[in-house]
Design a protein around this motif. Structure first.
Motif, PDB file in Angstrom:
ATOM      1  N   VAL A  92      46.011  43.286  37.213  1.00  0.00           N
ATOM      2  CA  VAL A  92      45.553  42.715  36.000  1.00  0.00           C
ATOM      3  C   VAL A  92      44.631  43.341  35.167  1.00  0.00           C
ATOM      4  O   VAL A  92      43.962  44.398  35.457  1.00  0.00           O
ATOM      5  N   ARG A  93      45.091  43.016  33.812  1.00  0.00           N
ATOM      6  CA  ARG A  93      43.835  43.778  32.868  1.00  0.00           C
ATOM      7  C   ARG A  93      42.778  42.617  32.351  1.00  0.00           C
ATOM      8  O   ARG A  93      42.990  41.549  31.924  1.00  0.00           O
ATOM      9  N   PRO A  94      41.603  42.697  32.874  1.00  0.00           N
ATOM     10  CA  PRO A  94      40.435  41.913  32.626  1.00  0.00           C
ATOM     11  C   PRO A  94      40.399  41.615  31.165  1.00  0.00           C
ATOM     12  O   PRO A  94      40.866  42.391  30.261  1.00  0.00           O
ATOM     13  N   ASP A  95      40.053  40.244  30.678  1.00  0.00           N
ATOM     14  CA  ASP A  95      39.825  39.988  29.248  1.00  0.00           C
ATOM     15  C   ASP A  95      38.530  40.682  28.689  1.00  0.00           C
ATOM     16  O   ASP A  95      37.767  40.866  29.309  1.00  0.00           O
ATOM     17  N   GLY A  96      38.595  40.680  27.307  1.00  0.00           N
ATOM     18  CA  GLY A  96      37.344  41.283  26.823  1.00  0.00           C
ATOM     19  C   GLY A  96      37.319  42.779  26.729  1.00  0.00           C
ATOM     20  O   GLY A  96      37.907  43.477  27.565  1.00  0.00           O
ATOM     21  N   GLY A  97      36.962  43.065  25.557  1.00  0.00           N
ATOM     22  CA  GLY A  97      36.603  44.548  25.244  1.00  0.00           C
ATOM     23  C   GLY A  97      37.990  45.313  24.959  1.00  0.00           C
ATOM     24  O   GLY A  97      39.112  44.527  24.857  1.00  0.00           O
ATOM     25  N   ALA A  98      37.982  46.442  24.674  1.00  0.00           N
ATOM     26  CA  ALA A  98      39.410  47.034  24.047  1.00  0.00           C
ATOM     27  C   ALA A  98      39.831  48.053  25.302  1.00  0.00           C
ATOM     28  O   ALA A  98      40.441  48.798  24.988  1.00  0.00           O
ATOM     29  N   THR A  99      39.156  48.076  26.213  1.00  0.00           N
ATOM     30  CA  THR A  99      39.296  48.868  27.534  1.00  0.00           C
ATOM     31  C   THR A  99      40.638  48.504  28.267  1.00  0.00           C
ATOM     32  O   THR A  99      40.600  47.402  28.810  1.00  0.00           O
ATOM     33  N   ASN A 100      41.684  49.419  28.528  1.00  0.00           N
ATOM     34  CA  ASN A 100      42.758  49.024  29.555  1.00  0.00           C
ATOM     35  C   ASN A 100      42.617  49.375  30.710  1.00  0.00           C
ATOM     36  O   ASN A 100      43.237  50.605  31.355  1.00  0.00           O
ATOM     37  N   LYS A 101      41.783  48.633  31.340  1.00  0.00           N
ATOM     38  CA  LYS A 101      41.524  48.966  32.741  1.00  0.00           C
ATOM     39  C   LYS A 101      42.252  47.996  33.617  1.00  0.00           C
ATOM     40  O   LYS A 101      42.177  46.803  33.314  1.00  0.00           O
ATOM     41  N   LEU A 102      43.086  48.708  34.566  1.00  0.00           N
ATOM     42  CA  LEU A 102      43.987  47.667  35.530  1.00  0.00           C
ATOM     43  C   LEU A 102      42.917  47.765  36.673  1.00  0.00           C
ATOM     44  O   LEU A 102      42.848  48.754  37.288  1.00  0.00           O
ATOM     45  N   ILE A 103      43.153  46.485  37.273  1.00  0.00           N
ATOM     46  CA  ILE A 103      42.714  46.232  38.741  1.00  0.00           C
ATOM     47  C   ILE A 103      43.724  45.761  39.475  1.00  0.00           C
ATOM     48  O   ILE A 103      44.328  44.818  39.424  1.00  0.00           O
ATOM     49  N   PHE A 104      44.000  46.732  40.484  1.00  0.00           N
ATOM     50  CA  PHE A 104      45.293  46.635  41.345  1.00  0.00           C
ATOM     51  C   PHE A 104      44.938  45.627  42.657  1.00  0.00           C
ATOM     52  O   PHE A 104      43.928  45.439  43.221  1.00  0.00           O
ATOM     53  N   GLY A 105      46.102  45.167  43.228  1.00  0.00           N
ATOM     54  CA  GLY A 105      45.915  44.292  44.312  1.00  0.00           C
ATOM     55  C   GLY A 105      46.468  45.341  45.465  1.00  0.00           C
ATOM     56  O   GLY A 105      46.454  46.430  45.269  1.00  0.00           O
ATOM     57  N   THR A 106      46.204  44.739  46.497  1.00  0.00           N
ATOM     58  CA  THR A 106      46.543  45.353  47.742  1.00  0.00           C
ATOM     59  C   THR A 106      47.835  45.711  48.108  1.00  0.00           C
ATOM     60  O   THR A 106      47.945  46.744  48.837  1.00  0.00           O
ATOM     61  N   GLY A 107      48.684  45.231  47.518  1.00  0.00           N
ATOM     62  CA  GLY A 107      50.319  45.958  47.731  1.00  0.00           C
ATOM     63  C   GLY A 107      50.888  44.818  48.795  1.00  0.00           C
ATOM     64  O   GLY A 107      50.386  44.378  49.680  1.00  0.00           O
ATOM     65  N   THR A 108      52.182  44.851  48.770  1.00  0.00           N
ATOM     66  CA  THR A 108      52.900  44.273  49.636  1.00  0.00           C
ATOM     67  C   THR A 108      54.075  45.418  49.940  1.00  0.00           C
ATOM     68  O   THR A 108      54.780  45.791  48.958  1.00  0.00           O
ATOM     69  N   LEU A 109      54.108  45.636  51.301  1.00  0.00           N
ATOM     70  CA  LEU A 109      55.342  46.625  51.534  1.00  0.00           C
ATOM     71  C   LEU A 109      56.509  45.957  51.980  1.00  0.00           C
ATOM     72  O   LEU A 109      56.308  45.253  53.112  1.00  0.00           O
ATOM     73  N   LEU A 110      57.599  46.180  51.155  1.00  0.00           N
ATOM     74  CA  LEU A 110      58.680  45.388  51.393  1.00  0.00           C
ATOM     75  C   LEU A 110      59.773  46.114  52.073  1.00  0.00           C
ATOM     76  O   LEU A 110      60.113  47.527  51.440  1.00  0.00           O
ATOM     77  N   ALA A 111      60.597  46.068  52.849  1.00  0.00           N
ATOM     78  CA  ALA A 111      61.642  46.497  53.738  1.00  0.00           C
ATOM     79  C   ALA A 111      62.800  45.577  53.829  1.00  0.00           C
ATOM     80  O   ALA A 111      62.936  44.431  54.175  1.00  0.00           O
ATOM     81  N   VAL A 112      63.969  46.040  53.175  1.00  0.00           N
ATOM     82  CA  VAL A 112      65.165  45.198  53.157  1.00  0.00           C
ATOM     83  C   VAL A 112      66.126  45.821  54.181  1.00  0.00           C
ATOM     84  O   VAL A 112      66.404  46.982  53.711  1.00  0.00           O
ATOM     85  N   GLN A 113      66.455  45.184  55.013  1.00  0.00           N
ATOM     86  CA  GLN A 113      67.227  45.849  56.151  1.00  0.00           C
ATOM     87  C   GLN A 113      68.704  45.723  55.539  1.00  0.00           C
ATOM     88  O   GLN A 113      69.255  44.748  55.236  1.00  0.00           O
ATOM     89  N   PRO A 114      69.526  46.726  55.906  1.00  0.00           N
ATOM     90  CA  PRO A 114      71.073  46.539  55.581  1.00  0.00           C
ATOM     91  C   PRO A 114      71.699  46.092  56.417  1.00  0.00           C
ATOM     92  O   PRO A 114      71.359  45.731  57.595  1.00  0.00           O
TER      93      PRO A 114
END
Lengths: 114, 119
Positions: A92-114
């Motif tokens: 997410v990019r927080p509201d307010g200010g002109a700074t493009n600072k991204l705050i990342f989530g913890t991530g989801t590791l996806l495995a798609v099995q053939p």
């Protein structure tokens, strides 16, 4: 302080299945939300960006939704393929200010099995 | 072309060494970023440059020194690093810092990263 959480942390599905990845954020004051994928040891690839005024964005088999008031976003992947296997991060990019600072989530590791 | 390149791909250095990481983009972007990513963790912002001027320094130790010599290049100079500084260092760029539009002028494009190991 903005915190971004992704559930589940890991997901394994058989090929062809439709799936949903979840992202939640604690402060609804955001400019936009971006979804990325990251292959092991590699950089990030931008998938979709949703502005705070939008409800969803689509690109091919991907559809991202945003419910800003409830602090949630989902990434829907249709007809999953083994090549979709990666870590998916929302930011997410927080509201307010002109700074493009991204705050990342913890991530989801996806495995798609053939 | 949405490519951000980073060199080197891998770097091993001792705690007394001085080295530099390099990032380059030719998309005409005016904002460039350095992130640090530890294993199984999300990226953490270190620095932001806008129009070749330092816009954000996220309280990064002085042993990391960024430099933006022109609008296409971004360097990260390393000196007297610690083993805990070992990580993947990612560079990114965006058209601008301003948000807006369906895709957004602030969409960040990432390079492949430099895997740094400090012995």
């Amino acid at each position: 302080k903005q915190e971004v959480t992704q559930i589940p942390a890991a997901l394994s599905v058989p090929e062809g299945e439709n799936l949903v990845l979840n992202c939640s954020f604690t402060d609804s004051a955001i400019y936009n939300l971006q979804w990325f994928r990251q292959d092991p040891g590699k950089g990030l690839t931008s998938l979709l960006l949703i502005q705070s005024s939008q409800r969803e964005q689509t690109s091919g088999r991907l559809n991202a939704s945003l419910d800003k008031s409830s602090g949630r976003s989902t990434l829907y992947i249709a007809a999953s393929q083994p090549g979709d296997s990666a870590t998916y991060l929302c930011a997410v990019r927080p509201d307010g200010g002109a700074t493009n600072k991204l705050i990342f989530g913890t991530g989801t590791l996806l495995a798609v099995q053939p | 072309d949405t490519e951000v390149t980073q060199t080197p791909k891998h770097l091993v250095m001792g705690m007394t060494n001085k080295k530099s990481l390099k990032c380059e983009q030719h998309m005409g972007h005016r904002a460039m970023y350095w992130y640090k990513q530890k294993a199984k963790k999300p990226p953490e912002l270190m620095f932001v440059y806008s129009y070749e001027k330092l816009s954000i320094n996220e309280s990064v130790p002085s042993r990391f020194s960024p430099e933006c010599p022109n609008s296409s290049l971004l360097n990260l100079h390393l000196h007297a690093l610690q083993p805990e500084d070992s990580a993947l260092y990612l560079c990114a760029s965006s058209q601008d810092l301003l948000a807006g539009g369906p895709w957004g002028t602030d969409t960040q494009y990432f390079g492949p990263g430099t895997r740094l190991t400090v012995l």
